[in-house]
Design an enzyme around this catalytic site. Structure first.
Site, PDB file in Angstrom:
ATOM      1  N   ARG A  45       0.856  -1.191   0.000  1.00  0.00           N
ATOM      2  CA  ARG A  45       0.000   0.000   0.000  1.00  0.00           C
ATOM      3  C   ARG A  45       0.891   1.239   0.000  1.00  0.00           C
ATOM      4  O   ARG A  45       2.102   1.160   0.145  1.00  0.00           O
ATOM      5  CB  ARG A  45      -1.028   0.001   1.141  1.00  0.00           C
ATOM      6  CG  ARG A  45      -0.648  -0.544   2.461  1.00  0.00           C
ATOM      7  CD  ARG A  45       0.392   0.203   3.255  1.00  0.00           C
ATOM      8  NE  ARG A  45       0.138   1.620   3.380  1.00  0.00           N
ATOM      9  CZ  ARG A  45       1.051   2.537   3.584  1.00  0.00           C
ATOM     10  NH1 ARG A  45       2.339   2.196   3.701  1.00  0.00           N
ATOM     11  NH2 ARG A  45       0.758   3.792   3.677  1.00  0.00           N
ATOM     12  N   GLY A  46       0.217   2.403  -0.195  1.00  0.00           N
ATOM     13  CA  GLY A  46       0.979   3.641  -0.368  1.00  0.00           C
ATOM     14  C   GLY A  46       1.085   3.895  -1.867  1.00  0.00           C
ATOM     15  O   GLY A  46       1.410   2.979  -2.642  1.00  0.00           O
ATOM     16  N   ALA A  47       0.802   5.146  -2.263  1.00  0.00           N
ATOM     17  CA  ALA A  47       0.637   5.435  -3.693  1.00  0.00           C
ATOM     18  C   ALA A  47       1.827   4.998  -4.571  1.00  0.00           C
ATOM     19  O   ALA A  47       1.645   4.227  -5.533  1.00  0.00           O
ATOM     20  CB  ALA A  47       0.319   6.919  -3.871  1.00  0.00           C
ATOM     21  N   ARG A  88      -7.584  -0.339  -6.678  1.00  0.00           N
ATOM     22  CA  ARG A  88      -7.789   0.803  -5.767  1.00  0.00           C
ATOM     23  C   ARG A  88      -7.931   2.064  -6.621  1.00  0.00           C
ATOM     24  O   ARG A  88      -7.102   2.309  -7.508  1.00  0.00           O
ATOM     25  CB  ARG A  88      -6.616   0.943  -4.777  1.00  0.00           C
ATOM     26  CG  ARG A  88      -6.499  -0.271  -3.846  1.00  0.00           C
ATOM     27  CD  ARG A  88      -5.595   0.012  -2.663  1.00  0.00           C
ATOM     28  NE  ARG A  88      -6.212   0.926  -1.718  1.00  0.00           N
ATOM     29  CZ  ARG A  88      -5.549   1.496  -0.705  1.00  0.00           C
ATOM     30  NH1 ARG A  88      -4.262   1.274  -0.539  1.00  0.00           N
ATOM     31  NH2 ARG A  88      -6.172   2.312   0.137  1.00  0.00           N
ATOM     32  N   GLN A 197      -2.090   3.076  10.006  1.00  0.00           N
ATOM     33  CA  GLN A 197      -0.792   3.053   9.308  1.00  0.00           C
ATOM     34  C   GLN A 197       0.270   3.852  10.064  1.00  0.00           C
ATOM     35  O   GLN A 197       1.452   3.562   9.963  1.00  0.00           O
ATOM     36  CB  GLN A 197      -0.931   3.620   7.885  1.00  0.00           C
ATOM     37  CG  GLN A 197      -1.701   2.747   6.918  1.00  0.00           C
ATOM     38  CD  GLN A 197      -3.167   3.116   6.853  1.00  0.00           C
ATOM     39  OE1 GLN A 197      -3.757   3.561   7.822  1.00  0.00           O
ATOM     40  NE2 GLN A 197      -3.789   2.932   5.697  1.00  0.00           N
ATOM     41  N   ASP A 238      -1.937  10.920  -2.435  1.00  0.00           N
ATOM     42  CA  ASP A 238      -2.362   9.845  -3.348  1.00  0.00           C
ATOM     43  C   ASP A 238      -2.700  10.379  -4.729  1.00  0.00           C
ATOM     44  O   ASP A 238      -2.549   9.676  -5.732  1.00  0.00           O
ATOM     45  CB  ASP A 238      -3.559   9.095  -2.760  1.00  0.00           C
ATOM     46  CG  ASP A 238      -3.085   8.213  -1.625  1.00  0.00           C
ATOM     47  OD1 ASP A 238      -2.975   8.721  -0.493  1.00  0.00           O
ATOM     48  OD2 ASP A 238      -2.749   7.046  -1.888  1.00  0.00           O
ATOM     49  N   ASN A 248      -5.228  12.634   0.248  1.00  0.00           N
ATOM     50  CA  ASN A 248      -4.327  11.787   1.043  1.00  0.00           C
ATOM     51  C   ASN A 248      -5.191  11.068   2.076  1.00  0.00           C
ATOM     52  O   ASN A 248      -6.423  11.248   2.110  1.00  0.00           O
ATOM     53  CB  ASN A 248      -3.234  12.640   1.708  1.00  0.00           C
ATOM     54  CG  ASN A 248      -2.140  11.787   2.332  1.00  0.00           C
ATOM     55  OD1 ASN A 248      -1.618  10.865   1.692  1.00  0.00           O
ATOM     56  ND2 ASN A 248      -1.786  12.046   3.580  1.00  0.00           N
ATOM     57  N   LYS A 249      -4.570  10.265   2.881  1.00  0.00           N
ATOM     58  CA  LYS A 249      -5.295   9.442   3.867  1.00  0.00           C
ATOM     59  C   LYS A 249      -6.323  10.246   4.647  1.00  0.00           C
ATOM     60  O   LYS A 249      -6.050  11.381   5.041  1.00  0.00           O
ATOM     61  CB  LYS A 249      -4.254   8.811   4.802  1.00  0.00           C
ATOM     62  CG  LYS A 249      -4.790   7.929   5.887  1.00  0.00           C
ATOM     63  CD  LYS A 249      -5.717   6.846   5.383  1.00  0.00           C
ATOM     64  CE  LYS A 249      -5.112   5.970   4.309  1.00  0.00           C
ATOM     65  NZ  LYS A 249      -6.134   5.164   3.585  1.00  0.00           N
TER      66      LYS A 249
HETATM   67  O1  MRU Z   1      -4.547   3.451   2.129  1.00  0.00           O
HETATM   68  P1  MRU Z   1      -3.063   3.600   2.038  1.00  0.00           P
HETATM   69  O2  MRU Z   1      -2.330   3.082   3.218  1.00  0.00           O
HETATM   70  O3  MRU Z   1      -2.528   3.087   0.721  1.00  0.00           O
HETATM   71  O4  MRU Z   1      -2.866   5.184   2.028  1.00  0.00           O
HETATM   72  C1  MRU Z   1      -1.578   5.712   1.950  1.00  0.00           C
HETATM   73  C2  MRU Z   1      -1.526   7.184   2.023  1.00  0.00           C
HETATM   74  O5  MRU Z   1      -2.533   7.869   2.132  1.00  0.00           O
HETATM   75  C3  MRU Z   1      -0.174   7.812   1.849  1.00  0.00           C
HETATM   76  O6  MRU Z   1      -0.065   8.979   2.593  1.00  0.00           O
HETATM   77  C4  MRU Z   1       0.025   8.143   0.365  1.00  0.00           C
HETATM   78  O7  MRU Z   1      -0.246   7.032  -0.432  1.00  0.00           O
HETATM   79  C5  MRU Z   1       1.383   8.623   0.088  1.00  0.00           C
HETATM   80  S1  MRU Z   1       2.581   7.348   0.214  1.00  0.00           S
HETATM   81  C6  MRU Z   1       4.097   7.981  -0.154  1.00  0.00           C
END
Ligand code: MRU
Length: 347
Positions: A45-47, A88, A197, A238, A248-249
């Site tokens: 996970r994470g963009a 996603r 997270q 994201d 973002n999250k």
């Molecule tokens: O749902 P996730 O854990 O994939 O969400 C991640 C985030 O929101 C991060 O802040 C974002 O992807 C940036 S990662 C460098």
């Protein structure tokens, strides 16, 4: 340093992020369907990390296609792309990486085998470039972070660290660079409900590198700001619209409002591949909704009474006017200057 996605022994090794911090396990992915599932279930996970994972997923799908007919190969590869795209919806890096892989497939001259070989090289390049990009983001962050006090505290939300990228991280990349230069006192990590997270992954990464970290629950951020405990906020992204509005999250938006109210700089750290210049503003960013079980169940414990409803958006959009600067691999820009990058030579 941790690397969440690596090519190893003819398959992709993913650190299983659903099991950290209690268990460090690596999952071997051999097929594109398994990669799609790993992205969906947030093993990865994470963009930027899901962009890298999807690129390898495209190659894994490509190598399974048994044909010498280029047209048929393209058609079947499009199906792999569709599957990976459906995992996603919010992080644009996923779509960006898949498009780059499809472009490679369409533009490589020669046989199907030549295309497959080039797809592998492109996936490897996406992985390597992301690592370099994160290191550049980290170092550019140093130029915009407050210079007083000499050692600062940085609040971050979710995990935008090595685990969320090819390595080093975006927001945590800035933290790492500040730590290396002796400019960081400690990190404050929002726990980041509902999937935690921050508490699980950001805290784990900091502990690995002896970076002092204080975990707070999400509803403590404004209080900590008022107490003077936070000097800057740095988060990842994201998807960023052309006007700088940033998805973002979930919870990032409230942190940005609190930062504005306390006159604390609020930075977004992200590679340019996170900017979606096709979207004029953040209202066009698709927001993923996830299973409500993430809200009502912690471990084996059900938190809520039967009969209640839930709403579980995984991301929110922070308006550009709350963002001090967006830190990219090409430097930091105020949100209104982002669009100029599109017409410049850097992208
Ligand atoms: O749902 P996730 O854990 O994939 O969400 C991640 C985030 O929101 C991060 O802040 C974002 O992807 C940036 S990662 C460098």
């Amino acid at each position: 340093m941790v690397y969440p996605v690596i090519w190893h022994n003819n398959s992709v090794s993913l650190i299983d992020q659903t099991r950290l911090p209690n268990e460090y396990t690596v999952v071997e992915i051999h097929r594109s369907e398994d990669m799609a599932q790993a992205i969906k279930t947030m093993i990865v996970r994470g963009a930027p990390a899901i962009g890298v994972a999807a690129a390898y997923g495209m190659y894994l799908g490509a190598r399974e296609i048994e044909t010498t007919d280029t047209r048929e190969f393209w058609e079947r590869l499009e199906k792999v792309a569709q599957l990976l795209r459906s995992t996603r919806p919010t992080a644009v890096n996923l779509f960006w990486a898949i498009s780059r892989m499809m472009k490679t497939a369409y533009e490589t001259p020669g046989t199907v085998e030549d295309i497959k070989q080039n797809l592998f090289q492109t996936a490897q390049a996406i992985n390597a470039e992301d690592l370099q990009t994160c290191q550049a983001i980290g170092d550019h962050g140093l130029a915009v972070l407050p210079t007083t006090p000499e050692k600062m505290t940085i609040l971050t939300h979710c995990n935008a660290g090595a685990l969320a990228t090819a390595g080093y991280g975006t927001a945590l990349g800035v933290v790492r660079s500040a730590w290396r230069e002796g400019r960081l006192e400690r990190v404050f990590a929002d726990e980041t409900r509902p999937r935690l997270q921050g508490a699980k992954l950001t805290a784990w990464e900091c502990v690995q590198e002896n970076i002092p970290v204080t975990v707070i629950t999400d509803n403590m951020a404004a209080h900590c700001m008022k107490q003077g405990l936070i000097h800057a906020v740095v988060v990842g992204a994201d998807r960023i619209a052309a006007n700088g509005d940033t998805a973002n999250k979930i919870g990032t938006y409230s942190v940005a409002i609190a930062a504005k109210a306390h006159d604390i700089p609020f930075f977004v750290a992200a590679p340019l591949s996170t900017v979606d210049f096709e979207l004029t503003d953040g209202s066009q960013i698709p927001i993923e909704e996830r299973n409500p079980v993430e809200i009502y169940q912690v471990g084996n414990t059900i938190l809520t009474p039967a009969g209640v409803d839930f709403y579980n958006p995984a991301f929110d959009v922070t308006p550009a006017n709350l963002i001090t600067a967006i830190i990219t691999e090409h430097g930091a820009f105020t949100p209104d200057n982002l669009v100029k990058l599109q017409s410049s030579s850097v992208i």
